[in-house]
Write a protein that holds these residues in place. Structure first.
Motif, mmCIF file in Angstrom:
data_model
loop_
_atom_site.group_PDB
_atom_site.id
_atom_site.type_symbol
_atom_site.label_atom_id
_atom_site.label_comp_id
_atom_site.label_asym_id
_atom_site.label_seq_id
_atom_site.Cartn_x
_atom_site.Cartn_y
_atom_site.Cartn_z
ATOM 1 N N TYR A 359 46.484 16.496 -32.115
ATOM 2 C CA TYR A 359 46.659 17.822 -32.702
ATOM 3 C C TYR A 359 45.757 17.937 -33.936
ATOM 4 O O TYR A 359 45.751 17.060 -34.797
ATOM 5 C CB TYR A 359 48.119 18.031 -33.113
ATOM 6 C CG TYR A 359 48.391 19.416 -33.656
ATOM 7 C CD1 TYR A 359 48.686 20.462 -32.783
ATOM 8 C CD2 TYR A 359 48.324 19.685 -35.012
ATOM 9 C CE1 TYR A 359 48.925 21.743 -33.260
ATOM 10 C CE2 TYR A 359 48.553 20.968 -35.504
ATOM 11 C CZ TYR A 359 48.850 21.993 -34.626
ATOM 12 O OH TYR A 359 49.070 23.259 -35.098
ATOM 13 N N GLY A 360 44.977 18.977 -33.990
ATOM 14 C CA GLY A 360 44.045 19.143 -35.093
ATOM 15 C C GLY A 360 42.640 18.721 -34.771
ATOM 16 O O GLY A 360 41.710 19.020 -35.519
ATOM 17 N N GLY A 361 42.430 17.987 -33.648
ATOM 18 C CA GLY A 361 41.086 17.727 -33.186
ATOM 19 C C GLY A 361 40.569 16.313 -33.309
ATOM 20 O O GLY A 361 39.536 15.984 -32.702
ATOM 21 N N LYS A 362 41.209 15.435 -34.082
ATOM 22 C CA LYS A 362 40.728 14.058 -34.165
ATOM 23 C C LYS A 362 40.890 13.359 -32.815
ATOM 24 O O LYS A 362 41.844 13.610 -32.076
ATOM 25 C CB LYS A 362 41.500 13.277 -35.241
ATOM 26 C CG LYS A 362 41.026 13.512 -36.670
ATOM 27 C CD LYS A 362 41.688 12.505 -37.600
ATOM 28 C CE LYS A 362 41.103 12.587 -39.007
ATOM 29 N NZ LYS A 362 41.474 13.824 -39.711
ATOM 30 N N HIS A 363 39.962 12.425 -32.528
ATOM 31 C CA HIS A 363 40.050 11.635 -31.311
ATOM 32 C C HIS A 363 40.432 10.200 -31.649
ATOM 33 O O HIS A 363 39.859 9.592 -32.554
ATOM 34 C CB HIS A 363 38.717 11.653 -30.558
ATOM 35 C CG HIS A 363 38.424 12.966 -29.902
ATOM 36 N ND1 HIS A 363 37.849 14.026 -30.568
ATOM 37 C CD2 HIS A 363 38.653 13.401 -28.617
ATOM 38 C CE1 HIS A 363 37.718 15.056 -29.741
ATOM 39 N NE2 HIS A 363 38.203 14.702 -28.554
#
Length: 526
Positions: A359-363
């Motif tokens: 959630y929020g885009g970090k991988h």
């Protein structure tokens, strides 16, 4: 799901100021201290404040009589003595308070454990009076602190989980029906408020214990979400539950990845408390809710795996804290995020080597599916931070490394240093100790991934510093400048041994009392 309280009465509590020697109860409890080097011919016991009228009824021979019965005054030791008509209660019970305190009264945690031990030992009694040492100033800080401790210990010491017993065990006695705490003035409003607070807080602790002790087949993520939502709604709190479809639409990749291996889909529960009028501060609470942790593909050893039903203790504690806040009504806005999932093995389970978009885009590169708690917590922390709280507190049974480093009764603390000291001080005050731990740069450096933004664990360290690895990973999802704390309760949340003090076997309810007191501290001091 069975109701843990089915057929199990809950102890009630009140205040009395009648002479303890004249109280019409089944037993009256007094405190005794050990004397390290008693004078020749003198008793090795010292009666604590509150025992004066009982001692007088025994013509000053009470301490000698208790010593003959084997009493030593060791903290938590319980010694019973038939009164034979010397006082109204048929039984006088001495509970050990340890060595004579250097200050005016014993430490609050000593009183809390003593009250719990005594009330548990007196199961089967209709009425018990506690005449333990309190300050003579009924509205003073020492007196309220002592009363809070005694009340909490008494209400928690008799707890028992019997939801799955088809019939009572032989010789089982019901918990004490009513505990009367002797105080200088039973009508004092400050004291009465302390009783009301103790009732609300211990009810929350008991709720955590009930949830943690419930069998994992009866508390899978949808069941747990329903239970939290029902309790919160009944308490007047606002609730939102995201199912697997809503989680997918919003991009909660960590929660979905962990829950993918189970036939019971994950949930994210949001519970909000808002005080009447304006609130100067907003606190976000996050709790780990793994309803059962098999380790996933990185499966755990079979020995002791059954205790992994308690891997949702963080979420249970946060949810129950919200129930306490609904009753206590502090002037602080509080929002709780509770990610719930079951970490199981199946053809659909997430794997080591997977890369998960959080959630929020970090991988995140997954290296160990048994490090699942940080995956669901990272999603919840990122979402909680969007509410722009002044403080964020997360609690979880995150790592076995916490137990290795700090044992079964001291939680690990990581986060923003100044805020950690505040959380530690509150925990020490309520009897839930925690110890600040670092977030070393070298641990973070070893979590750099060749293919993603961050690795889930530090592969080069293996299990070394595992508690620190968990904290470092979570810190990557906390915005700069936010005062935050991570409380690792892997040890203190579950007690596998014999009962002691106000802890019984199973879930403990840690850290409900810390979280509640911290919110009250924020309300008072910002």
């Amino acid at each position: 799901m069975p109701t843990p309280a089915d057929g199990e009465p809950v102890t009630s509590l009140n205040l009395v100021d009648t002479d303890p020697a004249e109280l019409p109860v089944d037993a009256v409890v007094i405190g005794v201290h050990s004397v390290a080097e008693p004078e020749a011919g003198r008793s090795p016991l010292l009666l604590a404040s509150g025992a004066e009228s009982i001692a007088a009824a025994f013509d000053g021979r009470l301490s000698e009589t208790l010593a003959l019965l084997g009493a030593t005054g060791a903290a938590g030791e319980v010694t019973k003595l038939a009164s034979l008509g010397t006082v109204t209660a048929p039984l006088v019970v001495a509970v050990g308070l340890g060595p004579e305190p250097t200050g005016a009264a014993p430490d609050a945690e000593v009183l809390r454990r003593a009250a719990g031990s005594a009330v548990r030992a007196l199961a089967g009694s209709a009425g018990v009076a506690l005449s333990l040492p309190l300050s003579d100033d009924p509205s003073g800080a020492d007196a309220t602190r002592a009363l809070r401790a005694v009340a909490e210990g008494a209400l928690l010491g008799g707890y028992r989980f019997v939801a799955y017993k088809s019939k009572p065990a032989p010789g089982r006695r019901d918990p004490v029906e009513t505990v009367s705490v002797h105080v200088p003035d039973a009508g004092d409003e400050t004291m009465r408020r302390e009783v009301d607070r103790a009732v609300a807080v211990t009810a929350a602790v008991r709720q955590v214990r009930d949830w943690v002790n419930t069998a994992p087949n009866d508390l899978r993520p949808p069941d747990f979400a329903d239970a939290i939502a029902g309790a919160a709604t009944e308490a007047g709190l606002s609730v939102e539950v995201l199912d697997e479809n809503a989680l997918a639409d919003a991009g909660y990749g960590g929660i979905l990845a962990v829950g993918r291996g189970s036939s019971a889909p994950p949930r994210l529960v949001r519970v909000a408390y808002r005080p009447q009028g304006s609130a100067a501060r907003h606190v976000a609470l996050v709790g780990k809710g793994i309803t059962f942790d098999s380790g996933g593909v990185s499966i755990k050893p079979a020995q002791g795996m059954w205790e992994m039903k308690s891997d949702m203790a963080g979420a249970a504690a946060v949810a129950a804290t919200m129930l306490a806040l609904a009753a206590l009504k502090p002037a602080v806005a509080v929002t709780a995020y509770l990610p719930l999932a079951e970490n199981m093995v199946s053809g659909a389970a997430y794997r080591p080597g997977d890369v998960v978009r959080m959630y929020g885009g970090k991988h995140v590169e997954v290296l160990n599916t048994d490090a699942e708690g940080r995956m669901i917590l990272a999603d919840a922390i990122a979402r909680a931070a969007e509410d722009e709280p002044d403080y964020l507190v997360e609690t979880s049974t995150l790592t076995g490394g916490q137990v290795v480093a700090l044992g079964k009764r001291v939680a690990g603390l990581m986060g923003e240093p100044a805020f950690l000291e505040r959380v530690k001080a509150v925990g020490d005050e309520v009897g839930e100790p925690a110890w600040p731990m670092p977030l070393p740069d070298d641990v973070r450096k070893g979590m750099e991934s060749d293919v993603a933004d961050i690795s889930q664990v530090n592969a080069g360290m293996d299990r070394a510093g595992h508690m620190l690895q968990g904290g470092v990973f979570l810190s990557a999802f906390v915005p700069d400048g936010l005062s935050w704390a991570h409380i690792d309760i892997a040890g203190p949340s579950y007690h596998a041994g014999e009962p002691f003090g106000y802890w019984t076997k199973g879930g403990t309810g840690v850290p409900v009392r810390t979280l509640t007191a911290l919110i009250e501290d924020v309300a008072a001091n910002g």
